[in-house]
Design a protein around this motif. Structure first.
Motif, PDB file in Angstrom:
ATOM      1  N   SER A 258       0.814  -1.223   0.000  1.00 20.77           N
ATOM      2  CA  SER A 258       0.000   0.000   0.000  1.00 20.77           C
ATOM      3  C   SER A 258       0.846   1.271   0.000  1.00 20.77           C
ATOM      4  N   ILE A 259       2.072   1.180   0.520  1.00 17.80           N
ATOM      5  CA  ILE A 259       2.950   2.354   0.512  1.00 17.80           C
ATOM      6  C   ILE A 259       4.212   2.108  -0.318  1.00 17.80           C
ATOM      7  N   ASN A 260       4.263   0.952  -0.988  1.00 14.38           N
ATOM      8  CA  ASN A 260       5.375   0.585  -1.859  1.00 14.38           C
ATOM      9  C   ASN A 260       6.729   0.786  -1.168  1.00 14.38           C
ATOM     10  N   ALA A 261       6.867   0.161  -0.005  1.00 19.22           N
ATOM     11  CA  ALA A 261       8.090   0.315   0.777  1.00 19.22           C
ATOM     12  C   ALA A 261       8.449  -1.025   1.426  1.00 19.22           C
ATOM     13  N   PHE A 262       9.676  -1.104   1.922  1.00 16.64           N
ATOM     14  CA  PHE A 262      10.227  -2.356   2.430  1.00 16.64           C
ATOM     15  C   PHE A 262      10.646  -2.214   3.887  1.00 16.64           C
ATOM     16  N   VAL A 263      10.443  -3.298   4.649  1.00 11.20           N
ATOM     17  CA  VAL A 263      10.887  -3.348   6.046  1.00 11.20           C
ATOM     18  C   VAL A 263      11.557  -4.692   6.284  1.00 11.20           C
ATOM     19  N   GLY A 264      12.476  -4.705   7.249  1.00  9.46           N
ATOM     20  CA  GLY A 264      13.106  -5.959   7.629  1.00  9.46           C
ATOM     21  C   GLY A 264      12.109  -6.842   8.350  1.00  9.46           C
ATOM     22  N   CYS A 265      12.320  -8.153   8.248  1.00 12.31           N
ATOM     23  CA  CYS A 265      11.449  -9.115   8.914  1.00 12.31           C
ATOM     24  C   CYS A 265      12.017  -9.406  10.304  1.00 12.31           C
ATOM     25  N   HIS A 266      11.139  -9.396  11.309  1.00 13.48           N
ATOM     26  CA  HIS A 266      11.605  -9.640  12.674  1.00 13.48           C
ATOM     27  C   HIS A 266      11.998 -11.090  12.922  1.00 13.48           C
ATOM     28  N   HIS A 267      11.553 -11.992  12.043  1.00 11.84           N
ATOM     29  CA  HIS A 267      11.865 -13.413  12.221  1.00 11.84           C
ATOM     30  C   HIS A 267      12.417 -13.980  10.913  1.00 11.84           C
ATOM     31  N   PRO A 268      13.635 -13.597  10.528  1.00 12.39           N
ATOM     32  CA  PRO A 268      14.158 -14.016   9.222  1.00 12.39           C
ATOM     33  C   PRO A 268      14.415 -15.511   9.090  1.00 12.39           C
ATOM     34  N   ASN A 269      14.362 -16.247  10.197  1.00 11.16           N
ATOM     35  CA  ASN A 269      14.582 -17.690  10.122  1.00 11.16           C
ATOM     36  C   ASN A 269      13.285 -18.485  10.115  1.00 11.16           C
ATOM     37  N   GLU A 270      12.143 -17.794  10.122  1.00  8.95           N
ATOM     38  CA  GLU A 270      10.858 -18.480  10.156  1.00  8.95           C
ATOM     39  C   GLU A 270      10.035 -18.101   8.938  1.00  8.95           C
ATOM     40  N   VAL A 271       9.244 -19.047   8.458  1.00 13.83           N
ATOM     41  CA  VAL A 271       8.265 -18.743   7.429  1.00 13.83           C
ATOM     42  C   VAL A 271       6.998 -18.341   8.173  1.00 13.83           C
ATOM     43  N   HIS A 272       6.589 -17.110   7.995  1.00 13.28           N
ATOM     44  CA  HIS A 272       5.407 -16.642   8.700  1.00 13.28           C
ATOM     45  C   HIS A 272       4.738 -15.525   7.924  1.00 13.28           C
ATOM     46  N   GLN A 273       3.504 -15.278   8.271  1.00 13.94           N
ATOM     47  CA  GLN A 273       2.721 -14.230   7.625  1.00 13.94           C
ATOM     48  C   GLN A 273       2.205 -13.337   8.733  1.00 13.94           C
ATOM     49  N   VAL A 274       2.503 -12.060   8.635  1.00 13.00           N
ATOM     50  CA  VAL A 274       2.108 -11.166   9.712  1.00 13.00           C
ATOM     51  C   VAL A 274       1.417  -9.929   9.170  1.00 13.00           C
ATOM     52  N   PRO A 275       0.479  -9.412   9.949  1.00 10.56           N
ATOM     53  CA  PRO A 275      -0.121  -8.141   9.572  1.00 10.56           C
ATOM     54  C   PRO A 275       0.749  -6.973  10.039  1.00 10.56           C
ATOM     55  N   PHE A 276       0.585  -5.835   9.381  1.00 11.55           N
ATOM     56  CA  PHE A 276       1.297  -4.621   9.755  1.00 11.55           C
ATOM     57  C   PHE A 276       0.298  -3.526  10.087  1.00 11.55           C
ATOM     58  N   LEU A 277       0.616  -2.737  11.096  1.00  8.26           N
ATOM     59  CA  LEU A 277      -0.133  -1.537  11.432  1.00  8.26           C
ATOM     60  C   LEU A 277       0.708  -0.375  10.909  1.00  8.26           C
ATOM     61  N   ILE A 278       0.168   0.395   9.970  1.00  7.01           N
ATOM     62  CA  ILE A 278       0.919   1.462   9.308  1.00  7.01           C
ATOM     63  C   ILE A 278       0.301   2.807   9.666  1.00  7.01           C
ATOM     64  N   CYS A 279       1.115   3.695  10.238  1.00  4.54           N
ATOM     65  CA  CYS A 279       0.631   5.015  10.622  1.00  4.54           C
ATOM     66  C   CYS A 279       0.643   5.936   9.405  1.00  4.54           C
ATOM     67  N   ASP A 280      -0.510   6.546   9.113  1.00  3.32           N
ATOM     68  CA  ASP A 280      -0.620   7.458   7.974  1.00  3.32           C
ATOM     69  C   ASP A 280      -0.001   8.823   8.259  1.00  3.32           C
ATOM     70  N   VAL A 281       0.360   9.089   9.517  1.00  2.00           N
ATOM     71  CA  VAL A 281       0.960  10.375   9.862  1.00  2.00           C
ATOM     72  C   VAL A 281       2.485  10.291   9.806  1.00  2.00           C
ATOM     73  N   CYS A 282       3.071   9.339  10.548  1.00  4.26           N
ATOM     74  CA  CYS A 282       4.538   9.253  10.625  1.00  4.26           C
ATOM     75  C   CYS A 282       5.138   8.160   9.748  1.00  4.26           C
TER      76      CYS A 282
END
Length: 168
Positions: A93-117
């Motif tokens: 939705s914001i066409n951006a990348f973040v590091g994964c907190h669990h790079p050794n696990e296969v997982h699917q997580v939701p993100f909470l994205i602040c529209d202000v900051c």
């Protein structure tokens, strides 16, 4: 267990430790026999150094400062490698990348994205992806990927707005 205690127990927040994250990815690459080239490593380090999601063109600008020959295809190939191996997440939705907190696990997580900051918080609560996968299976749907993004205003930005405009 009270509702509040259950809520605290069901999720956890992550501190931001760029060095530990890069080390974890390097170890995962070694274990899986993946090639973490200098460019892939540098893109990973740049993403890890950010406290917020970073866009590809910002990564390219930073790489051009270091390597004048850096071009979009090289950055996108590095991002593709990191995404494919689930070391980073792409927030569509914001066409951006973040590091994964669990790079050794296969997982699917939701993100909470602040529209202000523009801060993005990875919600590590497996109940969410489990529920979505169950709903998909019940409908005969076979998911390939899942990135749930919820937009709104984070607590810090809400508090800052409340301080600026006292209640009347």
């Amino acid at each position: 267990m009270s509702q509040t205690a259950a809520h605290r127990h069901s999720h956890h927040d992550h501190g931001h430790d760029a060095g530990a994250f890069v080390d974890a990815v390097a170890s995962a690459c070694e274990l899986r026999g993946l090639r973490l080239t200098p460019l892939r490593l540098r893109v990973l380090e740049l993403i890890a150094a950010e406290s917020k999601p970073v866009k590809a063109y910002d990564l390219l600008d930073r790489l051009k400062d270091e390597h004048s020959g850096a071009a979009p295809p090289t950055v996108y190939r590095a991002l593709d490698f990191l995404l494919e191996n689930r070391f980073i997440h792409k927030l569509e939705s914001i066409n951006a990348f973040v590091g994964c907190h669990h790079p050794n696990e296969v997982h699917q997580v939701p993100f909470l994205i602040c529209d202000v900051c523009a801060n993005a918080v990875e919600v590590c609560d497996e109940r969410v992806s489990k529920l979505l996968n169950e709903q998909a299976r019940e409908r005969g749907f076979r998911p390939r990927a899942q990135t749930l993004e919820m937009h709104g205003v984070c607590a810090n930005c809400r508090e800052a707005a409340d301080r600026k405009s006292p209640a009347s």
